[in-house]
Design an enzyme around this catalytic site. Sequence first.
Site, short mmCIF file in Angstrom:
data_model
loop_
_atom_site.label_atom_id
_atom_site.label_comp_id
_atom_site.label_asym_id
_atom_site.label_seq_id
_atom_site.Cartn_x
_atom_site.Cartn_y
_atom_site.Cartn_z
N PRO A 460 -6.54 -9.32 -0.17
CA PRO A 460 -7.85 -9.53 -0.81
C PRO A 460 -7.69 -10.00 -2.25
CG PRO A 460 -7.78 -7.43 0.35
CD PRO A 460 -6.38 -7.95 0.33
N TYR A 619 -12.02 1.71 -8.52
CA TYR A 619 -13.40 1.50 -8.13
C TYR A 619 -13.99 2.83 -7.63
CZ TYR A 619 -12.08 -3.35 -8.77
OH TYR A 619 -11.63 -4.53 -9.32
N ARG A 761 -0.82 -13.96 -4.69
CA ARG A 761 -0.52 -15.16 -5.49
C ARG A 761 0.23 -16.24 -4.71
NH1 ARG A 761 -0.67 -10.96 -9.06
NH2 ARG A 761 -1.88 -11.27 -10.97
#
Length: 818
Positions: A460, A619, A761
């Site tokens: 993600p 989060y 990446r």
Amino acid sequence: MLSSQGSGANPGARGRVDQRLRRGARPAPTNPHSPAKTSHPLQVAIVGGGPGGLYTAALLKRLAPDRRVTVYERGAPDDTFGFGVVLSDETLGGIEHADPTVYEALKAHFVRWDDIDIVHRGTRHTSGGHRFAALGRRRLLEILHQRCRDLGVELRFRTEAPPPDRLARTHDLVVAADGVHSATREAYRDVFRPRLTAHRCRYIWLAADFAFDAFRFEIAETEHGVMQLHGYPYSRPSPDHHPSTRPYGPQNEAASTVIVEMREEVWRAAGFDEPDETESTARCAKIFADALGGRPLRSNKSAWTTFRTVVNARWSHGNVVLLGDAAHTAHFSIGSGTKLAVEDALALAACLEERPTLQEALTAYEEERRPVVASTQRAAKASLEWFEDLDRYLGQPPRQFAFNLLTRSRRVTHENLRLRDADFTGEVEREFGCPPDTPPMFTPFRLRGLTLRNRVVVSPMDMYSATDGVPGDFHLVHLGARALGGAALVMTEMVCVSAEGRITPGCAGLYTGRQGGAWRRITDFVHDSAPGTAIGVQLGHSGRKGSTRLMWEGMDEPLPEGNWPLVAPSPLPYRPGGQVPRELSRAQLTDVREQFRAAAERAAGAGFDLLELHCAHGYLLSGFLSPLTNHRTDAYGGSLENRLRFPLEVFDAVREVWPDERPMTVRISATDWAEGGTSDEEAVEIARAFAAHGADALDVSTGQVVAGERPEFGRSYQTPYADRIRHEAGVPVIAVGAISSWDDVNSLILAGRTDLCALARPHLYDPHWTLHAAAEQGYDGPGARWPAPYRAGSRPPRTGRSDAPKPRLTLHGPRQDG
């Protein structure tokens, strides 16, 4: 010790020293009273007569014969507490270029071998092609002593060096090569700022009067716990040798180094904290009688010790510089102590020749060596931790266990092990279940009703490119391109369950029907245009990390206007001065849980194949798990059981509405990289809890929970956390974190450290990373199917002409012109 695990030597330093010596050594400038103005010191003091200090002395004297070099060694010439030394081909190449005389002397005494034997539960597996060279430590010192004497170095044995400040006043350069317990380093502790880390195993250096045929690792599972033997030959008898009665063994007879190692608690349980040297030696010989063929072990002032990793903030102070173990240490299991010291000597000598002032030279030396040392220490840490946690892997099949051991430091990989010993690697692959001619990364894996055709996941990645939470053409192209690129599973960015749960205004969501329809367009494209590729959705809520700017406008910076209120487990801002979130009430917790449930229903309708619950990176749900962000005093705070309560309630709500045949995963931060945060043991318990509630796999990430974190970045740096969870919690895992090569993926999968690898990446750099990995490995099978329109690109394009006519004739020797 195990040189094949170490880094390459420093070809730059050895080449520069070699060039200088080929031009001819010259006298050093005579300026002893201004050491900071010249990098060619005339008066040099070296504290410590180990290999690093002696080799430095020889190099510096050889480069400038008029230089006065003095070595201070408090021990006798033949004092040594080790037995054999292993040197890599790279290090030997550096010695050969810089000082052929030393190299030839060493070469005459090398014991060379190629094999590594790994004995596990009565089964021995041998891997070849590793190229070792070893000799006795005493012989190494004798060779360096003689070379120093021949060059005119003054060797002062049984002599304590004068205090460092006095040496610094009377010499142009002071080289502190006085080992891990360096008195010089301690004298300037406030400048060098050393950090010594003790590890969890005890070990003892011993020797045997025979030569192992290979580098041998043997595992003993005793009533007290697991113990391991590391053994290697360092001397083999010459044809006409005669037995010697010397107390520590002759240098021309067969001999091997034997290191016995075990966890501290095993060492104590076995009673090794009580016996003396003689009894410890005899007990080790009895425990490893099979490896030793019933022969005894001998000691040489051997004592049980704990390895300490040394890291210094600085390596030089004025005209004092650290070298070798005084500056850094690396665990003996990758064989880099002597290697690093010798390479330090080469680099220091080269920098002193090249730089106009001493300070510039010492700065250049540290800048050159520090990255190499840091890389080696990362590999050494991975290796020593593997042995500390050895019992974790005892249940693996013997060949996989052997492969895991060989690749433990991440320096030896699947590909270079395959090149060294194709037969051994092929047997490991067959035992693992790889189909013929199929790399491990292209073996299928099943999660619930979903079969993934290979082990690659597009991780993600937040794109911050949605409008009002609606994914658009950018998401279609971004995710569609990566789905066409061959990965088995493509994950969306974190898709938010409410407008207030967004990180930025550009974050995508699943809290409206319009958003669900937009996601359906994307999943349909993936299923229609990239058959065999699965697409997963990651659901999350930003918590206290929301209402911020787009990443490229200022990551984690608050919006200049239009901020929305934040909620979190506790009223703690993510960054100092940031927005303070409201502590969620019990009613609000119910509302948030239902937002996740509704988003999951929309995700199912949108056609996603897998759902991941985001409980990482600080989060909202991650905020409940970490003690650094959850300060609640009700049933949702305090103990780990309480901190897990709300994330598990959300998971259960989502699992209820998510189709049974479709898998669910959970992403967690296995460490907060901050004191007082989630511990390794808690991470395992968190994984167990989610697995017990029906999670099909754990996506194991780390950090980003608190702003003051201090991560230990490096290649594959997060994979050990996935490894531990996989083996201790018994749940499939997805490993993430600086996994950048297909060789790393193959290595991690085949060693059993993870089930899937998620890469971010690399897929931004190359959307077709997986297909290109297949092409580079010569694989063309069901695990990596090229889309029909792209099939013509399945071979790398030519980069230039390679079919030019070859020379008809090659002349050897000098040309004769008549």
